[in-house]
Design a protein around this motif. Sequence first.
Motif, PDB file in Angstrom:
ATOM      1  N   GLU A  79       2.496  90.650  27.645  1.00 16.22           N
ATOM      2  CA  GLU A  79       2.396  91.090  26.264  1.00 16.22           C
ATOM      3  C   GLU A  79       2.086  92.581  26.245  1.00 16.22           C
ATOM      4  O   GLU A  79       1.702  93.170  27.265  1.00 16.22           O
ATOM      5  N   GLU A  80       2.227  93.193  25.098  1.00 21.87           N
ATOM      6  CA  GLU A  80       1.962  94.625  24.952  1.00 21.87           C
ATOM      7  C   GLU A  80       0.535  94.968  25.376  1.00 21.87           C
ATOM      8  O   GLU A  80       0.299  95.971  26.065  1.00 21.87           O
ATOM      9  N   ASP A  81      -0.423  94.134  24.988  1.00 16.09           N
ATOM     10  CA  ASP A  81      -1.824  94.365  25.365  1.00 16.09           C
ATOM     11  C   ASP A  81      -2.004  94.320  26.880  1.00 16.09           C
ATOM     12  O   ASP A  81      -2.780  95.087  27.440  1.00 16.09           O
ATOM     13  N   ASP A  82      -1.290  93.388  27.538  1.00 24.39           N
ATOM     14  CA  ASP A  82      -1.391  93.275  28.990  1.00 24.39           C
ATOM     15  C   ASP A  82      -0.949  94.571  29.663  1.00 24.39           C
ATOM     16  O   ASP A  82      -1.609  95.085  30.559  1.00 24.39           O
ATOM     17  N   ARG A  83       0.151  95.103  29.216  1.00 21.96           N
ATOM     18  CA  ARG A  83       0.673  96.354  29.782  1.00 21.96           C
ATOM     19  C   ARG A  83      -0.299  97.510  29.528  1.00 21.96           C
ATOM     20  O   ARG A  83      -0.519  98.345  30.399  1.00 21.96           O
ATOM     21  N   ALA A  84      -0.910  97.520  28.343  1.00 22.07           N
ATOM     22  CA  ALA A  84      -1.881  98.566  28.015  1.00 22.07           C
ATOM     23  C   ALA A  84      -3.114  98.471  28.919  1.00 22.07           C
ATOM     24  O   ALA A  84      -3.777  99.475  29.165  1.00 22.07           O
ATOM     25  N   GLN A  85      -3.408  97.272  29.420  1.00 20.70           N
ATOM     26  CA  GLN A  85      -4.560  97.069  30.301  1.00 20.70           C
ATOM     27  C   GLN A  85      -4.228  97.369  31.760  1.00 20.70           C
ATOM     28  O   GLN A  85      -5.086  97.246  32.627  1.00 20.70           O
ATOM     29  N   GLY A  86      -2.977  97.739  32.039  1.00 20.56           N
ATOM     30  CA  GLY A  86      -2.616  98.144  33.392  1.00 20.56           C
ATOM     31  C   GLY A  86      -1.758  97.167  34.169  1.00 20.56           C
ATOM     32  O   GLY A  86      -1.461  97.402  35.336  1.00 20.56           O
ATOM     33  N   TRP A  87      -1.362  96.072  33.541  1.00 17.31           N
ATOM     34  CA  TRP A  87      -0.530  95.092  34.227  1.00 17.31           C
ATOM     35  C   TRP A  87       0.922  95.544  34.263  1.00 17.31           C
ATOM     36  O   TRP A  87       1.428  96.121  33.313  1.00 17.31           O
ATOM     37  N   THR A  88       1.577  95.262  35.382  1.00 12.06           N
ATOM     38  CA  THR A  88       3.014  95.469  35.515  1.00 12.06           C
ATOM     39  C   THR A  88       3.622  94.128  35.909  1.00 12.06           C
ATOM     40  O   THR A  88       2.912  93.213  36.356  1.00 12.06           O
ATOM     41  N   ASP A  89       4.925  94.015  35.777  1.00  6.95           N
ATOM     42  CA  ASP A  89       5.585  92.771  36.177  1.00  6.95           C
ATOM     43  C   ASP A  89       5.379  92.495  37.663  1.00  6.95           C
ATOM     44  O   ASP A  89       5.143  91.355  38.065  1.00  6.95           O
ATOM     45  N   ASP A  90       5.453  93.548  38.477  1.00  5.32           N
ATOM     46  CA  ASP A  90       5.262  93.366  39.919  1.00  5.32           C
ATOM     47  C   ASP A  90       3.849  92.886  40.243  1.00  5.32           C
ATOM     48  O   ASP A  90       3.666  91.975  41.052  1.00  5.32           O
ATOM     49  N   LEU A  91       2.851  93.492  39.616  1.00  6.20           N
ATOM     50  CA  LEU A  91       1.472  93.078  39.854  1.00  6.20           C
ATOM     51  C   LEU A  91       1.266  91.634  39.403  1.00  6.20           C
ATOM     52  O   LEU A  91       0.639  90.845  40.116  1.00  6.20           O
ATOM     53  N   ARG A  92       1.800  91.289  38.258  1.00  5.24           N
ATOM     54  CA  ARG A  92       1.678  89.908  37.756  1.00  5.24           C
ATOM     55  C   ARG A  92       2.273  88.926  38.762  1.00  5.24           C
ATOM     56  O   ARG A  92       1.666  87.910  39.086  1.00  5.24           O
ATOM     57  N   ARG A  93       3.455  89.239  39.292  1.00  2.00           N
ATOM     58  CA  ARG A  93       4.096  88.351  40.270  1.00  2.00           C
ATOM     59  C   ARG A  93       3.285  88.261  41.560  1.00  2.00           C
ATOM     60  O   ARG A  93       3.155  87.187  42.150  1.00  2.00           O
TER      61      ARG A  93
END
Length: 83
Positions: A9-23
Amino acid sequence: MATFKAALEEDDRAQGWTDDLRREVQAEISINRSVLRRHGLGMARHLRPRLGEWMEHEGVQPGRLRDLVGDVQRALVEAQTMT
């Protein structure tokens, strides 16, 4: 785990998450869960849950996903004390 499979979500990205990190985090949690399922709680003492350190290193800010990662880490540490 479904939370980590869903799109960020937009908030997740604002908190520093990327798709690669999530995976990567999803994969690490899956490996730990698999080890415990296949080999039992006795293997918990061999796991080295460092998810919190990882989040710090990556600069991830507090939020729903980081809270979930914290819950997983606490569960792994608790499993280690049960063995």
